[in-house]
Structures are given as C-alpha cells and as structure tokens.
Enzyme design. Structure first.
Site, PDB file in Angstrom:
ATOM      1  N   GLU A   6      12.046   9.240  -3.612  1.00 34.04           N
ATOM      2  CA  GLU A   6      11.651   8.471  -4.799  1.00 34.04           C
ATOM      3  C   GLU A   6      10.307   8.961  -5.324  1.00 34.04           C
ATOM      4  O   GLU A   6       9.384   9.212  -4.542  1.00 34.04           O
ATOM      5  CB  GLU A   6      11.568   6.993  -4.386  1.00 34.04           C
ATOM      6  CG  GLU A   6      11.205   6.053  -5.505  1.00 34.04           C
ATOM      7  CD  GLU A   6      11.389   4.590  -5.084  1.00 34.04           C
ATOM      8  OE1 GLU A   6      12.275   4.311  -4.246  1.00 34.04           O
ATOM      9  OE2 GLU A   6      10.628   3.734  -5.583  1.00 34.04           O
ATOM     10  N   TYR A  43      -1.021  -7.919  -6.424  1.00 36.27           N
ATOM     11  CA  TYR A  43       0.124  -8.132  -7.324  1.00 36.27           C
ATOM     12  C   TYR A  43      -0.220  -9.214  -8.347  1.00 36.27           C
ATOM     13  O   TYR A  43      -0.626 -10.318  -7.981  1.00 36.27           O
ATOM     14  CB  TYR A  43       1.363  -8.530  -6.528  1.00 36.27           C
ATOM     15  CG  TYR A  43       1.940  -7.412  -5.692  1.00 36.27           C
ATOM     16  CD1 TYR A  43       1.769  -6.077  -6.041  1.00 36.27           C
ATOM     17  CD2 TYR A  43       2.690  -7.695  -4.558  1.00 36.27           C
ATOM     18  CE1 TYR A  43       2.323  -5.054  -5.277  1.00 36.27           C
ATOM     19  CE2 TYR A  43       3.259  -6.677  -3.790  1.00 36.27           C
ATOM     20  CZ  TYR A  43       3.061  -5.360  -4.148  1.00 36.27           C
ATOM     21  OH  TYR A  43       3.617  -4.353  -3.403  1.00 36.27           O
ATOM     22  N   LYS A  90       7.369   4.608   2.794  1.00 33.82           N
ATOM     23  CA  LYS A  90       6.405   5.290   1.933  1.00 33.82           C
ATOM     24  C   LYS A  90       5.923   6.556   2.612  1.00 33.82           C
ATOM     25  O   LYS A  90       5.815   6.606   3.846  1.00 33.82           O
ATOM     26  CB  LYS A  90       5.215   4.374   1.663  1.00 33.82           C
ATOM     27  CG  LYS A  90       5.586   3.096   0.937  1.00 33.82           C
ATOM     28  CD  LYS A  90       5.893   3.365  -0.522  1.00 33.82           C
ATOM     29  CE  LYS A  90       6.236   2.078  -1.262  1.00 33.82           C
ATOM     30  NZ  LYS A  90       6.415   2.316  -2.698  1.00 33.82           N
ATOM     31  N   ASP A 131      12.862  -0.630 -14.294  1.00 36.02           N
ATOM     32  CA  ASP A 131      11.811  -1.608 -14.034  1.00 36.02           C
ATOM     33  C   ASP A 131      11.897  -2.681 -15.116  1.00 36.02           C
ATOM     34  O   ASP A 131      11.868  -2.375 -16.309  1.00 36.02           O
ATOM     35  CB  ASP A 131      10.446  -0.924 -14.046  1.00 36.02           C
ATOM     36  CG  ASP A 131       9.353  -1.860 -13.589  1.00 36.02           C
ATOM     37  OD1 ASP A 131       8.864  -1.690 -12.474  1.00 36.02           O
ATOM     38  OD2 ASP A 131       9.004  -2.793 -14.350  1.00 36.02           O
ATOM     39  N   ASN A 178       5.626   8.061  -4.259  1.00 34.50           N
ATOM     40  CA  ASN A 178       4.745   7.481  -5.268  1.00 34.50           C
ATOM     41  C   ASN A 178       3.941   8.514  -6.043  1.00 34.50           C
ATOM     42  O   ASN A 178       2.736   8.348  -6.257  1.00 34.50           O
ATOM     43  CB  ASN A 178       3.834   6.425  -4.647  1.00 34.50           C
ATOM     44  CG  ASN A 178       4.587   5.143  -4.350  1.00 34.50           C
ATOM     45  OD1 ASN A 178       5.103   4.978  -3.237  1.00 34.50           O
ATOM     46  ND2 ASN A 178       4.687   4.270  -5.326  1.00 34.50           N
ATOM     47  N   GLU A 232      10.576   3.385 -11.756  1.00 30.04           N
ATOM     48  CA  GLU A 232       9.592   2.303 -11.834  1.00 30.04           C
ATOM     49  C   GLU A 232       8.416   2.672 -12.723  1.00 30.04           C
ATOM     50  O   GLU A 232       7.728   1.794 -13.240  1.00 30.04           O
ATOM     51  CB  GLU A 232       9.112   1.890 -10.437  1.00 30.04           C
ATOM     52  CG  GLU A 232       8.120   2.816  -9.798  1.00 30.04           C
ATOM     53  CD  GLU A 232       7.636   2.309  -8.431  1.00 30.04           C
ATOM     54  OE1 GLU A 232       8.474   2.225  -7.526  1.00 30.04           O
ATOM     55  OE2 GLU A 232       6.452   2.004  -8.288  1.00 30.04           O
ATOM     56  N   SER A 241       0.835  -1.196   0.000  1.00 22.98           N
ATOM     57  CA  SER A 241       0.000   0.000   0.000  1.00 22.98           C
ATOM     58  C   SER A 241       0.871   1.247   0.000  1.00 22.98           C
ATOM     59  O   SER A 241       1.833   1.341   0.748  1.00 22.98           O
ATOM     60  CB  SER A 241      -0.905   0.005   1.227  1.00 22.98           C
ATOM     61  OG  SER A 241      -0.135  -0.093   2.409  1.00 22.98           O
ATOM     62  N   ASP A 242       0.555   2.191  -0.843  1.00 21.89           N
ATOM     63  CA  ASP A 242       1.269   3.463  -0.845  1.00 21.89           C
ATOM     64  C   ASP A 242       0.274   4.567  -1.109  1.00 21.89           C
ATOM     65  O   ASP A 242      -0.932   4.338  -1.156  1.00 21.89           O
ATOM     66  CB  ASP A 242       2.443   3.436  -1.835  1.00 21.89           C
ATOM     67  CG  ASP A 242       2.011   3.313  -3.290  1.00 21.89           C
ATOM     68  OD1 ASP A 242       1.088   4.045  -3.705  1.00 21.89           O
ATOM     69  OD2 ASP A 242       2.604   2.499  -4.016  1.00 21.89           O
ATOM     70  N   LYS A 290      13.547   1.611   3.224  1.00 21.73           N
ATOM     71  CA  LYS A 290      12.749   2.612   2.511  1.00 21.73           C
ATOM     72  C   LYS A 290      11.356   2.689   3.110  1.00 21.73           C
ATOM     73  O   LYS A 290      10.751   1.660   3.410  1.00 21.73           O
ATOM     74  CB  LYS A 290      12.650   2.253   1.030  1.00 21.73           C
ATOM     75  CG  LYS A 290      12.026   3.361   0.187  1.00 21.73           C
ATOM     76  CD  LYS A 290      12.183   3.086  -1.297  1.00 21.73           C
ATOM     77  CE  LYS A 290      11.088   2.179  -1.815  1.00 21.73           C
ATOM     78  NZ  LYS A 290      11.282   1.838  -3.228  1.00 21.73           N
ATOM     79  N   HIS A 327      14.031  -1.199  -9.429  1.00 19.63           N
ATOM     80  CA  HIS A 327      12.754  -1.374  -8.760  1.00 19.63           C
ATOM     81  C   HIS A 327      12.443  -2.866  -8.675  1.00 19.63           C
ATOM     82  O   HIS A 327      12.597  -3.598  -9.649  1.00 19.63           O
ATOM     83  CB  HIS A 327      11.662  -0.664  -9.562  1.00 19.63           C
ATOM     84  CG  HIS A 327      10.271  -0.986  -9.099  1.00 19.63           C
ATOM     85  ND1 HIS A 327       9.310  -1.542  -9.932  1.00 19.63           N
ATOM     86  CD2 HIS A 327       9.688  -0.834  -7.888  1.00 19.63           C
ATOM     87  CE1 HIS A 327       8.195  -1.701  -9.239  1.00 19.63           C
ATOM     88  NE2 HIS A 327       8.381  -1.288  -8.009  1.00 19.63           N
ATOM     89  N   ALA A 328      11.982  -3.316  -7.496  1.00 20.69           N
ATOM     90  CA  ALA A 328      11.571  -4.720  -7.394  1.00 20.69           C
ATOM     91  C   ALA A 328      10.416  -4.817  -6.406  1.00 20.69           C
ATOM     92  O   ALA A 328       9.743  -3.825  -6.121  1.00 20.69           O
ATOM     93  CB  ALA A 328      12.735  -5.607  -7.006  1.00 20.69           C
ATOM     94  N   GLY A 329      10.179  -6.009  -5.897  1.00 22.07           N
ATOM     95  CA  GLY A 329       8.989  -6.236  -5.104  1.00 22.07           C
ATOM     96  C   GLY A 329       7.914  -6.829  -6.001  1.00 22.07           C
ATOM     97  O   GLY A 329       8.217  -7.554  -6.948  1.00 22.07           O
ATOM     98  N   GLU A 337      16.181  -3.156  -4.736  1.00 23.55           N
ATOM     99  CA  GLU A 337      15.010  -3.276  -3.871  1.00 23.55           C
ATOM    100  C   GLU A 337      14.722  -4.753  -3.573  1.00 23.55           C
ATOM    101  O   GLU A 337      14.905  -5.627  -4.424  1.00 23.55           O
ATOM    102  CB  GLU A 337      13.793  -2.641  -4.555  1.00 23.55           C
ATOM    103  CG  GLU A 337      12.567  -2.579  -3.649  1.00 23.55           C
ATOM    104  CD  GLU A 337      11.524  -1.576  -4.138  1.00 23.55           C
ATOM    105  OE1 GLU A 337      11.579  -1.177  -5.324  1.00 23.55           O
ATOM    106  OE2 GLU A 337      10.661  -1.189  -3.327  1.00 23.55           O
ATOM    107  N   ASP A 361       9.702   7.474  -0.250  1.00 23.59           N
ATOM    108  CA  ASP A 361       9.042   7.234  -1.544  1.00 23.59           C
ATOM    109  C   ASP A 361       7.651   7.841  -1.518  1.00 23.59           C
ATOM    110  O   ASP A 361       6.800   7.425  -0.736  1.00 23.59           O
ATOM    111  CB  ASP A 361       8.962   5.713  -1.765  1.00 23.59           C
ATOM    112  CG  ASP A 361       8.361   5.323  -3.106  1.00 23.59           C
ATOM    113  OD1 ASP A 361       7.921   6.223  -3.844  1.00 23.59           O
ATOM    114  OD2 ASP A 361       8.338   4.114  -3.402  1.00 23.59           O
TER     115      ASP A 361
END
Lengths: 432, 432
Positions: free
Chosen positions: A274, A33, A220, A324, A250, A301, A24-25, A218, A351-353, A382, A248
C-alpha cells in the site's frame, strides 16, 4: 414541505491519540485523529445533517476555516432544491470561481467539500428514514447517474457506462442486501501492525484479532527494512498460510526503493503493498506494479480526486482501490470512483480507521456490493477499533465483519458529551 | 552574528479586481487577486523577509490560517541554521507529520509552504545584498544542490544530474547576466485577451502592446468556440504572421473536447494550448499533446508539486513548463522543476500576472537563463500590467522585456499604504 438548511456550524474536534502511538506510520509519526464536524440545522424539528472530513490534528482549524468559507453556498438551500440537481450542486461547490484556486479539487479545499457533501447526504438519508447505503441502493440507475460527477473522466467512464453498470445487477440487489444483513461485510485490521508497537504487542494483538474472527492483517513499514521483514515473518507465523498479509509504506519510498524493498518481503506472501511511493506518482506506481507482481499495489487514501483515480486505473497502477470517504469530495465523487473501479474490474477496499472513517465506509462498501460490484473476492474494508465510542450509532463488528447499518443516516452523528470534551482547545480533554 | 526570526505576521491582502473582469477566464469568472502576505521580523534592525502566495479572493483567509499553523516551525530559527541545511528545512516544513495530511504537497498546505519559503529566500537575499536571481546564480553548484528537494523524483533527476546541469554552463554565467542587464528577459502579454473583454477592447489592447514592443500574445478560451475562433483570427490579423499567438482553456475541456477544439483553432498558427484539461490529468494531456502537435501543450500554473511536473515531462505531456512561484513550495521546489525541465529539454515560461507573480518570476527566469538553460528560444515570461504599483520595487518593463532586478531581495515587499488599504475586510478599499 421543503426542508431548508437554516444554520451551519463547524466544530474543531480532536482526539489526543498521539499519546499512545496509535496510528503511527513512517510519515505520520504522531497523529491526533481529528475532524471538522459540520452540523446542518434545518427548519424541521429534530432533523439535522452531520458531516466530517478527517485530519491528523494540527491544521484541523484550517479545514474549519475552509468550510466556513463555503457556508454561503449551502446556507438557505432546501434539500429538495439540492437533490433536484445534485450533480450541479456538487459541481458548484467544488468549482466556486474564487475558492477553486485553493485546490483545485484537492487538499483542504476538497476536504471542505467532503464534509459539507457528506453532511447533506446524511440529512437526506435521515429525511428518507434509511441508512445511507440503502438510500443509494434503492435509487434507480438514472437517479444515481444524476448524482455522479463526470467532468474530466469521460475518457474512462461515460454516462452510458454508468447506467449500464448500475443496471447490470439491479435485479439481484435484494438478495445481496439480505445476505449482508446475515453475514455482514468482510474487514481487515490495521490495528495490530502500527510502527510504534513492540513485537510482543504485535503478537498479542494478532492473536486477539484472530480469536475475534479476523483473517486479513496489515502492517506498517518504511523505516527499517530488516526489522520489518522480521515483523512480516512474525505475523505470517501467527496467521498461517491461509491468513492474508498486507503491508503499507505510507509513501516514503522512491520508485526504486519500493521495488527493491518488496523483493525482501515477497517470501511472506504479501497480498498488497500500500502507498509504496508518493500518492501523486501514477507513472511511478505503474512501474512498481509491473515489478512487484503478483503482489498488488493498493492506493487511494491520499488520492485527491476522481481524475487521479482514473489515471491510476488507466495506467495499471492500482490493483486495490482504497477510496477515502473524506479525501474525495464526498458521496458524489465516490460514486464516480466506484463506477470506474467496476469498469476496470478493480476491487474496492476502502481506507478507514482514524475517526469516523469506519462509520462512513461501511455504507459505501455495502452500497457498492449491493448495487455495483457483486463480487467480494479480494474485498475487505479496513477496520481499526479506536474512537467508535464517540458515535451515537457506531459500527458493529461480529466475527471480523461489519454488520450492516440499520439506523437512518450516514452514521457520523457524535455524542454531545464527546463533542464537548474533545472540542479543541477548550474541551475538557484538552484544557486539562 | 546570526540573524534570528523573532516574529512572523500574516496579513490578508485582497484587490477588488473582479469589478473590471481583469483576469476573467472560463473557470475563474470573477477573481479578486489576493495574497497572504508574510513578514518575518528579525533581530537585525531594518532587516525583514516578505513572502506571499497567490489566491483569487475568497479563501485567502484559509491560507492565512494555514501559515499561522506553520509558524511554530519557523519562529526562533536563525537564517544561518536554516541555510546550513536548507533542503532539510524545506522537507521539514512540507512534511510535518500532522499538517502533511492536508496536502500532501498540494493545495492550501503547499500555498502555505510557498509563502514561508519565499519569505525566507527574500530575507536571505536582502541579508546578502543581492537580488534573488543573483544570489542563486552566484551560489556554486554544490551549494545549490543542497537546496533542491529530490524526494520522489530521483527516477527523473538525481543529485548527479543536478550537479552536472548546474556545472555545464557555469563558465559563461557572467556573459548571460551581462546580456540580460542590457536587453532584459522576453515576455508575453495575457492582458489583451481576457474573456470579459469586447472585440474592440481586445483590438485596442493588442495595438497598444504591439506599439510597446510585445510580439507574443495569449488569449483565453473555453466558453464559446465559434466566437473564440473569430477572436483568434482577429488577433492573428493584428499581429501578422511573425507574431506569436497562444491560447488558454483554463482546464474546462475534456480530453476529446480539447482535441476537437484545437482543430478549429489550428489555422491561426497557435504556438501553445495552455491547460486544455484538468491539471491533474497527465495521461489526458499526453493524449492531447500527441493529437494537437505541432501545437505544444503548456501547463504548470495549477500543477501542485515536483512529482506531478516530473510525470508531465516523463509522459511527453508538456511542451512548455509554466512554473508557478506560489503553487509550488517556493524557491527550493522550483529549483527541482527548473532542473528537470533542463534535463527534459523543455523551455520554462513561468506563469505570472495576478498580484506579485511578475515580481517573483522575473528572478526565477533570470536565474534559469544564467545558470541552467542558456537558450531563450521559445522562452517568454507571462506579463500582465495590473497591481505593480503596490510594490516597493515593481517590475520594470522596456520594449516588452523584463529589466533585470537590481534591488536586494525577491521584489515582493509591498508599500505600507497598499497593505493598509487592501487589508481584508478592514482596509479602506473594502470598508467603503
């Protein structure tokens, strides 16, 4: 014997991650995902290529439809014919005269290109019996340059530049590969700082990750600045002066909001901010970068293609390049961006996750370190610890570092049981 | 009684235009002009809203899938609730937390937003009994400002700016509307200069359009510079010194190629070079603009959103703003761009042609002239004479000028017979 791509299937795979507010951001409040999962079947028994792009749930079926619309450009081709003119193949796929209007080179169209191109590189690496990073690192500079997309970036990167960058450190590639085999690649975690978590959760998670070896964290922000300043203080307390802290936003801020907000956060020694504003706003990021220095601006990303990456670099709007693996048009265009980053001396922190992004970017970061940019100063990849259990060869972390992949391919092949369970909407995870 | 949207359907409509090479250019060699066609059914008998976005054929079904994925955000809403917070509605539609990843605000996702938003404005205008341009022109500045999307552009356009721009010429709106009713809006034709045509075809077409009243002509280039220089000379011969000649490279050049090519074309008194390079390359266009002046750079048909438009204006990279009625996120975001163009004193010459784009942009240009930018110096709207026969209320041209639309709505309602025949792949035009 040439290997022919005899069938292409695309599955709509989704994980119900929104239930736990993982991910969540400020702007993506409830991501599930997801990925379109491509399988390239070949006429060689047991040899198939897999590829994904990444989405947040709803609309994953739109990416599936996009890839279906591109299949005819790939089906029936041999791996040999594709790699005989790999750049030409990429350009053809990204520039089909009718499909191109849907981008160009951005959004759903480019997510489709990414999934197919990534699957083709997975197939090639499996055929070669090498993990992707090594396949790339073993190619000589001229062969790699043949894979790079230079259109519309020659004002920043020429073929000669690329060849020079790939040649410069070629003599010491083996040393760096050996070193990575021993210690792995540095990573940072974003798993401790999601907006949906409570202070207590964040504190526990920071302690857990520190104990496991992580030193870069990191968090958010972008919703409630006062609370976020308190959270930055909390994390800084936990990680000490030697830990690294990134934030970050977003994309939620205007240029002015970004500059003002970072003033409030600066006391906590922030390495990067970010996505402070809209990812298409190169000039806005350049203004922010100037105003918030020495805090660096990290972006990537949501940067759609090499042409936008180029301008972020030219404008001084990017201190950390967060490529990305699925937003850019797969491996070929990523090569372009890695080379531009080296030329502009910008560290690449992918960027990852999400799902599968860690599996992908470990290869890209390893190749970049071995063949292009030897320095690991200011480099961390990440890492997020969700969903790895669905992959046949998931990432292996040790002491907060990615261990170098050893299995042939691009590490994205999913377990059959996971594909069955998470197919949307008919899999058991969704139909219950 | 509030009017409720009770059903939403999307049809895949395609016209086989590639057969005649209409629309052929350097990068789109065989377009089949197409659109997802949205119908908003309401609970008021006989009242429906229609909207499209525009594609080149393959992939039109991907846009249909995108709109299907957004339907739930619109279905069941009343027109009144939408217009009670029109900006909030737009923002919600463009920023759904999961769908947004597919853009953000670009490509297929934004084409979906455009089709739905355009349909909602068509519905509103029909409900009000006014053509769209007039609905907008009759709104007072405050009501219009409520519809504008300001996020991520406040460094170029504030609410106060917008209110001031809309108020400045409000007292003379009626004069300009009356004038347009008499003489209509200026247009230029791109129908004489497609790449696929022979010299003889081009000469005949230029003569035909001159006889019908046109004085501005656009030709395509980007494939064979020597031949294109000859063609520019041919058209200049035909139209004389007083005619206006524009050229369009459809993105194929690098920055250097654009600058060099325009040197060869400059002797033919070129008003603008359109899309000289990649549409995301703001800094590249700024370099080109500086190098080719006094030839102006015209861009817009492939600029995804207001944030990119903003930067083209800030960077001095755009001399003519070619808004696209379906590439931008429909009427709301177009308002943002029209206002920014007025602030930066850039004439707006909308992109049209394709299918339905002329029908759309006549409203936008009329509103812009009446309510925002009184000057028609350097303003002409693209015109192409294909496919108008499929619309219930097609554009009316007289003496090379668009006649002001008088029928309520946004002029995009298609004939049932056309919808049936051109539905892909089952309509009679495709199944034969």
């Amino acid at each position: 014997m040439p290997i022919t791509i005899t069938d292409i299937t695309v599955q709509d795979i989704r994980f119900p991650t929104s239930a736990g507010l993982h991910g969540s951001d400020a702007i993506h409040k409830d991501p599930d995902y997801s990925c379109p999962y491509v399988t390239l079947t070949t006429d060689q028994e047991g040899l198939a290529g897999h590829g994904i792009s990444f989405t947040l749930g709803r609309g994953n079926e739109v990416c599936v439809a996009m890839i279906d619309a591109m299949k005819h450009l790939v089906l029936g081709r041999t791996v040999e014919s594709i790699f005989a003119d790999m750049h030409g193949f990429w350009h053809m796929l990204a520039n089909d005269g009718q499909l191109r209007w849907l981008g160009p080179e951005k959004g759903v169209q480019h997510l489709g290109v990414a999934a197919l191109i990534n699957a083709i590189w997975d197939l090639k690496a499996k055929q070669a019996g090498k993990p992707l990073w090594q396949l790339l690192a073993d190619m000589d500079p001229s062969a790699l340059v043949e894979c790079v997309e230079f259109s519309h970036v020659t004002d920043a990167l020429t073929e000669e530049d690329a060849r020079a960058l790939l040649t410069e450190h070629a003599g010491t590639k083996q040393d760096r590969a050996d070193n990575l085999r021993t210690i792995g690649l540095p990573s940072y975690t974003s798993s401790a700082g999601w907006l949906g978590y409570t202070d207590a959760q964040v504190r526990d998670l920071v302690r857990k990750y520190r104990a496991a070896g992580w030193t870069w964290f990191k968090m958010k922000l972008g919703v409630d600045l006062d609370a976020e300043v308190q959270r930055a203080r909390l994390i800084r307390e936990e990680i000490g002066a030697e830990g690294r802290l990134m934030v970050d936003a977003n994309q939620v801020w205007s240029v002015e909001q970004a500059i003002n907000s970072m003033e409030a956060l600066a006391p906590y020694d922030i390495l990067w901010i970010e996505e402070p504003t809209h990812p298409d706003d190169i000039l806005g990021h350049a203004r922010i970068a100037k105003a918030v220095a020495p805090i660096g601006v990290a972006v990537g990303e949501s940067i759609s293609n090499r042409v936008l990456h180029k301008q972020f670099m030219q404008a001084g709007a990017m201190a950390f390049c967060q490529i990305d693996s699925c937003r850019l048009g797969g491996v070929n265009e990523i090569l372009t961006v890695l080379l531009m980053a080296a030329k502009f001396d910008i560290p690449v922190c992918p960027h990852a996750g999400g799902v599968g992004l860690c599996e992908y970017v470990q290869h890209l970061a390893a190749f970049n370190h071995v063949a292009i940019s030897p320095s690991l100063d200011n480099v961390a990849i990440e890492y997020s610890d969700h969903l790895h259990e669905h992959f046949v060869n998931p990432v292996v972390m040790r002491n907060g570092r990615y261990q170098l992949p050893t299995v042939p391919g691009y590490s994205i092949t999913m377990k059959d049981t996971s594909l069955e369970a998470y197919t949307f909407p008919t899999g058991s995870a969704w139909s219950q």
